[in-house]
Write a protein that holds these residues in place. Sequence first.
Motif, PDB file in Angstrom:
ATOM      1  N   HIS A 194      41.385 -10.969  64.029  1.00 10.10           N
ATOM      2  CA  HIS A 194      40.478 -11.016  62.860  1.00 10.10           C
ATOM      3  C   HIS A 194      41.369 -10.892  61.632  1.00 10.10           C
ATOM      4  CE1 HIS A 194      36.907 -10.570  65.458  1.00 10.10           C
ATOM      5  NE2 HIS A 194      37.743  -9.875  66.225  1.00 10.10           N
ATOM      6  N   SER A 209      37.804 -14.446  63.305  1.00 10.09           N
ATOM      7  CA  SER A 209      37.110 -14.357  62.003  1.00 10.09           C
ATOM      8  C   SER A 209      38.166 -14.232  60.913  1.00 10.09           C
ATOM      9  CB  SER A 209      36.182 -13.133  61.973  1.00 10.09           C
ATOM     10  OG  SER A 209      36.955 -11.953  61.771  1.00 10.09           O
ATOM     11  N   ALA A 235      31.120 -10.018  60.217  1.00  9.83           N
ATOM     12  CA  ALA A 235      31.885 -11.153  60.777  1.00  9.83           C
ATOM     13  C   ALA A 235      32.607 -10.754  62.055  1.00  9.83           C
ATOM     14  CB  ALA A 235      32.904 -11.645  59.753  1.00  9.83           C
ATOM     15  N   GLN A 236      33.232  -9.563  62.043  1.00 19.13           N
ATOM     16  CA  GLN A 236      34.101  -9.166  63.174  1.00 19.13           C
ATOM     17  C   GLN A 236      33.293  -8.661  64.367  1.00 19.13           C
ATOM     18  OE1 GLN A 236      35.942  -6.275  60.757  1.00 19.13           O
ATOM     19  NE2 GLN A 236      36.902  -7.839  59.441  1.00 19.13           N
ATOM     20  N   GLN A 247      30.809 -20.718  58.823  1.00 19.58           N
ATOM     21  CA  GLN A 247      31.322 -20.843  60.200  1.00 19.58           C
ATOM     22  C   GLN A 247      32.266 -22.062  60.231  1.00 19.58           C
ATOM     23  OE1 GLN A 247      27.900 -20.643  59.711  1.00 19.58           O
ATOM     24  NE2 GLN A 247      27.944 -18.431  60.161  1.00 19.58           N
ATOM     25  N   VAL A 284      33.367 -16.928  60.178  1.00 16.46           N
ATOM     26  CA  VAL A 284      33.452 -16.693  61.628  1.00 16.46           C
ATOM     27  C   VAL A 284      33.913 -17.991  62.283  1.00 16.46           C
ATOM     28  CG1 VAL A 284      32.044 -16.278  63.685  1.00 16.46           C
ATOM     29  CG2 VAL A 284      31.720 -14.867  61.664  1.00 16.46           C
ATOM     30  N   PRO A 313      30.022 -17.805  68.088  1.00 15.13           N
ATOM     31  CA  PRO A 313      31.247 -17.110  67.651  1.00 15.13           C
ATOM     32  C   PRO A 313      32.194 -16.940  68.835  1.00 15.13           C
ATOM     33  CG  PRO A 313      29.297 -15.932  66.901  1.00 15.13           C
ATOM     34  CD  PRO A 313      28.807 -17.005  67.832  1.00 15.13           C
TER      35      PRO A 313
END
Length: 561
Positions: free
Chosen positions: A165, A203, A228-229, A237, A264, A272
């Motif tokens: 991330h 992300s 997001a994470q 996205q 993401v 995701p």
Amino acid sequence: MPSGGEEKWVLPAHDKLPKGKKLMLIILDGWGEQIADQFNAIAVATTPIMDHLKTTAPERWRLLKAHGPAVGLPTEDDMGNSEVGHNALGAGRIFKQGAALVDMALETGSIYEGEGFKYLKEAQPNGTLHLLGLLSDGGVHSRYNQLQALLKGCADQGFKKIRVHVLTDGRDVREGSSLDYVTTLEHDLEELRKRGVDARIASGGGRMAVTMDRYENDWGVVKRGWDAQVLGEAPHQFKSCLEALKTLKENDPKLNDQYYPPFVIVDDEGKPVGPIVDGDALITFNFRADRMVMAAKAFEFEDFDKFDRVRVPKIKYAGMLEYDAEIKLPKHYLVAPPHIGETSGEYLVHNGVRTFACSETVKFGHVTFVWNGNRSGQFSETLEEYVEIPSDQGISFNVKPEMKAIAIAEKACEALHSGKWDQVRVNLPNGDMVGHTGDLDATIVGCTVVDKAIQLMLEATEKVGGIFLITADHGNAEDMVKRNSKTGEPMKDKKGNYQILTAHTCAPVPIAIGGPGLLKGAQFRTDLPTAGLANVAATFINLLGFEAPKDYEPSLIEVVE
Ligand SMILES: O=C(O)[C@@H](CO)OP(=O)(O)O
Ligand SMILES: [Mn+2]
Ligand SMILES: [Mn+2]
């Protein structure tokens, strides 16, 4: 007599400097000393007070090292920063800092033998290992080669699925360089995929907009990261991180790496590729504490009311370092932080010295938490008072370069005049916080306001017959352009524009002492040419009338007849 009762805390009286003189201690964030050209915002700003101190009392003005090994960083190429600077200023000694400790733990492999990594391995064999942190070579919060080594090491240690991330920088490194770092990271992840490890970026977002807030200035920054994470939710996205950065910058050419909105990474079905879920493991790989503490609380605290986490995954979480020694956050970590005890604040409280510390939110923790050795809280509820002036939220500080400098100064003057405090300590953030925006004109305005704030505090010091000590934690505003390392000439990019420098520097910083309370004959010694920020604590302990602790770096002052 010292309240703690323990002899070790007794500071003998200084043989010449008297007790009882009020001390005004001013830290100018991001204020170095450099050649005076058009890119030196401090030189261009209107700074009559700082100019006066530099030119009228040479025996009470000098330079100090504020970068590299002088502040516990690995090499002379390492620029200074607030964490190592305020650690050194408050502790009066040099401690090997996070960057160096992690380098050693990775080189020896001890990083994989400690309790922290063993804890992460409990997530194997099915848990995904997530790595969250600043993607940068800046060496201020993280350094890419450490992430690179950690990725390989975690694969060697048996993690079969890894997700990264990414937080983009553009503050400690060149604006726009995030594309290079992501390209390198994608290459390194490809190498892992060739070894059969399912490794991907999951992300991303810019460090000032996503996750890396500090001192609880804006929990929205941490929430955007969490969504997001962990939840796999974000306004954008993309199929790849590079595509994300390129598209977002095409849509908004003025967008800089520090402020990418959260995004993401999704697969062909739009799912995701790597939200953090139950049974996973997480490492926040920043070694620096201040901008990871808030995220660590979100990942670790059972009861947490700063934003709605919606879903709290049961994970094995470890920080690269422990980020707060006082509250033991996070519980698990890979590398022990420098143990910074017996700081000046603790000694002064034990000797009955009363301290008032103040800054605005964005630097409040520097002049308290970091100053005290990365420890939250006060050493004494009666002998200390820490006051935070709320910073402006959600803006880039070139929009309001005066920030809260005058309010901080007024608070400091009030504290000085109250007679309740022996030491009043402030941090004026403008040189650094506006310098980081890369906006030269705004930084010039910011530095001009800093000088006005200093004037107010020196007038108050005069009125109470006190002493002032003004210094800085590292350079920033004194150099706002990338220079040719050999000639020092400002560098231009391919389009012929000057390459603006938002980062700190390796420049020395000034220190000035004075005021009616300063004993005639008190002046800077000339036998400490390589002195640095760690020599300041013994200096202000002397100015308060005490001998400094024996193991502190030597005081900068002498009293000549
Ligand atoms: O903003 C920050 O986090 C750093 C730069 O990365 O600056 P400072 O060390 O001055 O706090
Ligand atoms: Mn700083
Ligand atoms: Mn800074």
